[in-house]
Design an enzyme around this catalytic site. Structure first.
Site, short mmCIF file in Angstrom:
data_model
loop_
_atom_site.label_atom_id
_atom_site.label_comp_id
_atom_site.label_asym_id
_atom_site.label_seq_id
_atom_site.Cartn_x
_atom_site.Cartn_y
_atom_site.Cartn_z
CG ASP A 2 -2.00 -1.04 1.15
OD1 ASP A 2 -2.32 -1.47 0.04
OD2 ASP A 2 -2.52 -1.41 2.22
CE1 TYR A 40 4.13 -7.09 3.87
CE2 TYR A 40 3.45 -9.36 4.18
CZ TYR A 40 3.48 -8.21 3.41
OH TYR A 40 2.88 -8.21 2.17
#
EC number: 5.4.99.12
Length: 264
Positions: free
Chosen positions: A52, A110
């Site tokens: 994003d 992540y």
């Protein structure tokens, strides 16, 4: 020739990885760079997945088909010479023409970084969430342990998603505290992640650490399957895509053969 590249980038100046009608994207910037070094060829770039707006990467993986013979070292140097300082090509390798950066992934990792200092450092403010509160790391880790395994993570997925399958498997859900620098690092690894999943997990975990939610809250949220019940979505600028794992060559070939059989 098809090439696979590992890249890192500062997501701050971009609207995200994927090309969109308005704004500068990582994908679009890379395609522009490839057009420059290939003397006008339009070359599509395929990523392991979208990140994003504002999300960073240290181990994003892409692939593309280059129209001329060129060494991997030459391609690596050429790309780094024409990409902005916010994007770096870490490595390039030639791969078989059936390799796909997105469809052959088997896992991702992540990290999310949090600054617990009273006042944020000017050198980290754009790359870490500032959370200047007393938070209990042990409570958060106890809660995160309940996420390990295969679960329906609908409570931790944005309502804007188009996904209908919310089942994912996490192999790592961990928080580490750097006492010297007052930093928290959340690490999540698994076979796949939903839209905003890591950021919602972090937002919820911080509320647990702050004492705003009970330590067994993750269990309840996995059961209720309701995004409105979970914590806030942590800001994008603290999130990093660290690594992408892939199936081996034999498994990739078997998957391609399965696709071809299905088409017949």
């Amino acid at each position: 020739m098809r090439y696979k590249a590992v890249i890192e980038y500062d997501g701050g100046p971009y609207i995200g990885f994927q090309v969109q009608p308005d704004g500068k994207s990582i994908q679009g910037t890379l395609q522009k760079a490839l057009k420059t070094i290939s003397k006008g060829h339009n070359i599509g770039v395929h990523g392991s997945g979208r990140t994003d707006s504002g999300v960073h990467a240290k181990g994003q993986v892409i692939h593309f088909d280059y129209p001329a013979a060129i060494s991997t070292h030459g391609l690596w140097r050429a790309l780094n010479s024409v990409t902005p300082d916010s994007i770096r090509i870490k490595e390039v390798e030639a791969v078989e023409e059936t390799f796909h950066a997105r469809y052959h992934t088997i896992g991702k990792r992540y990290e999310y970084h949090v600054d617990l200092a009273k006042y944020p450092s000017p050198f980290t403010a754009q790359y870490m969430l500032h959370h200047p509160y007393s938070t209990d790391v042990d409570r958060m880790q106890t809660a995160l342990n309940d996420l390990i395994g295969t679960h329906d993570f609908k409570s931790f997925c944005s309502t804007k998603t188009d996904k209908t399958d919310f089942v994912r498997t996490l192999t790592q859900a961990q928080v580490d505290y750097d006492a010297e620098n007052h930093h928290l690092t959340f690490t999540f690894a698994g076979d796949g992640f939903l839209y905003n999943m890591v950021r919602i997990l972090v937002g919820t975990a911080l509320q647990i650490g702050d004492g705003l939610r009970p330590v067994d809250e993750m269990q309840r949220l996995l059961a209720v399957k309701d995004r409105n019940e979970a914590g806030p979505t942590a800001p994008a600028h603290g999130l990093y895509l660290m690594a992408v794992d892939y199936m081996d060559r034999a498994d990739r070939d078997a998957k391609v053969a399965s696709w071809e059989d299905h088409r017949r």
